[in-house]
Design a protein around this motif. Sequence first.
Motif, PDB file in Angstrom:
ATOM      1  N   ARG A   1     -39.583  10.882-105.807  1.00  0.00           N
ATOM      2  CA  ARG A   1     -38.168  10.481-105.739  1.00  0.00           C
ATOM      3  C   ARG A   1     -37.228  11.569-106.249  1.00  0.00           C
ATOM      4  O   ARG A   1     -36.045  11.299-106.484  1.00  0.00           O
TER       5      ARG A   1
ATOM      6  N   ALA B   1     -36.110  10.228-111.539  1.00  0.00           N
ATOM      7  CA  ALA B   1     -36.960   9.725-110.458  1.00  0.00           C
ATOM      8  C   ALA B   1     -37.837   8.582-110.937  1.00  0.00           C
ATOM      9  O   ALA B   1     -38.073   7.608-110.208  1.00  0.00           O
TER      10      ALA B   1
ATOM     11  N   TRP C   1     -35.802  14.014-104.891  1.00  0.00           N
ATOM     12  CA  TRP C   1     -34.664  14.275-104.000  1.00  0.00           C
ATOM     13  C   TRP C   1     -33.431  13.481-104.438  1.00  0.00           C
ATOM     14  O   TRP C   1     -32.323  14.023-104.535  1.00  0.00           O
ATOM     15  N   SER C   2     -33.625  12.211-104.719  1.00  0.00           N
ATOM     16  CA  SER C   2     -32.495  11.370-105.117  1.00  0.00           C
ATOM     17  C   SER C   2     -31.939  11.789-106.473  1.00  0.00           C
ATOM     18  O   SER C   2     -30.721  11.753-106.693  1.00  0.00           O
ATOM     19  N   THR C   3     -32.833  12.167-107.390  1.00  0.00           N
ATOM     20  CA  THR C   3     -32.382  12.590-108.719  1.00  0.00           C
ATOM     21  C   THR C   3     -31.403  13.743-108.626  1.00  0.00           C
ATOM     22  O   THR C   3     -30.390  13.781-109.338  1.00  0.00           O
ATOM     23  N   LEU C   4     -31.682  14.691-107.747  1.00  0.00           N
ATOM     24  CA  LEU C   4     -30.813  15.869-107.614  1.00  0.00           C
ATOM     25  C   LEU C   4     -29.461  15.533-107.000  1.00  0.00           C
ATOM     26  O   LEU C   4     -28.549  16.363-107.016  1.00  0.00           O
ATOM     27  N   HIS C   5     -29.303  14.311-106.498  1.00  0.00           N
ATOM     28  CA  HIS C   5     -28.019  13.898-105.943  1.00  0.00           C
ATOM     29  C   HIS C   5     -27.227  13.011-106.888  1.00  0.00           C
ATOM     30  O   HIS C   5     -26.006  13.128-106.961  1.00  0.00           O
TER      31      HIS C   5
END
Length: 348
Positions: free
Chosen positions: A122, A133, A124-128
């Motif tokens: 997860r 994650a 990817w979502s953390t970086l947004h």
Amino acid sequence: MNATSASLSGTTARAPAVAMLRLLGGFQISQALYVTARAGVADELAAGPRPVGAVAEATGLRPDLLRRLLRSLAAERVFAYDEERDSVALGPLGHTLRGGTDESVREVALMWMETHYRPFGRLWSTLHDGVPAAERELGRPFFDWLGEDPDRVAGFSAAMADLMRAVRRDAIDALDLTGVRHLVDIGGADGTCLAALAGRHPWLRGTVFDLPHVVPAAHDTLRRAGVADRVDTRGGDFFQAVPEGADAYLACFVLHDWNDEQSTRILERVHEAAAPGARLLLVETVLGRGPAPEIATMLDLTMMGIVDGRERTLEDWRSLLAGAGFRLTRAVETASPMCVVEAVRTDR
């Protein structure tokens, strides 16, 4: 250009892609290491090389698949596979997956793959949005999830004990306890660190302080070390209060788990409990310092994915401590990736 030079030229040209493929395949290697750690393959090889079939029988793994896995890990210097004899031995890194040795990280291999591996899907979502994650994957903050299961707590404590022996030992050896009669280990888990310090310093009294469901594990550790008469345990929440009246407070690999606001709250509780001039000893990484700076950056990525913490530069530590009423006095680099960050309580 002859055939040999053309071949070498082609290999050189492809080198970055080959190196990147090794990095991209890292998730497979970590799972292969988990399988061997969980099955106890390295322990089966402690006495020397053995036939792959014998190791497979002892560990309950399929010999044909184990053979392929061992070949892969031989390329990583974990095992040494002899094709002609169909036998396997420990490679230069293999002993670190044995249980109970000074350099063992077997419990880390188990804990990371059982608690960290899935959440990192997860990232990817953390970086947004900044949500760890693990929190998204598990449905709640990591430490809340961890505390719901005694087996998870035990596994985490065992992994931290492995890290203390294998990675933090040099930093623990570097702790200056001159003048310290009573030391409180904040987030002391199963007591491994304080047991070692009390065993080394016969005058030292100590308190292992951690969550109420964590500190019971320290009782056996302290008893086995023969220091239970000088080291006690206290359960509590370091966001609320910590034991009062000690000469020094130790936090070993604790504050990196928390963001600056949360870390400041912990340090403020220490400030409230400590007498003027009391010392604070932190065993942490310092970004850009020490003989293995890549460990700090790797752990910083771990913190990003699992909790809302971070690794810090020396100036980050100085600022964080000052904001909670502590003056950084020095940072001691050690032979390990860990440093000792020393501070003293000041009036605010």
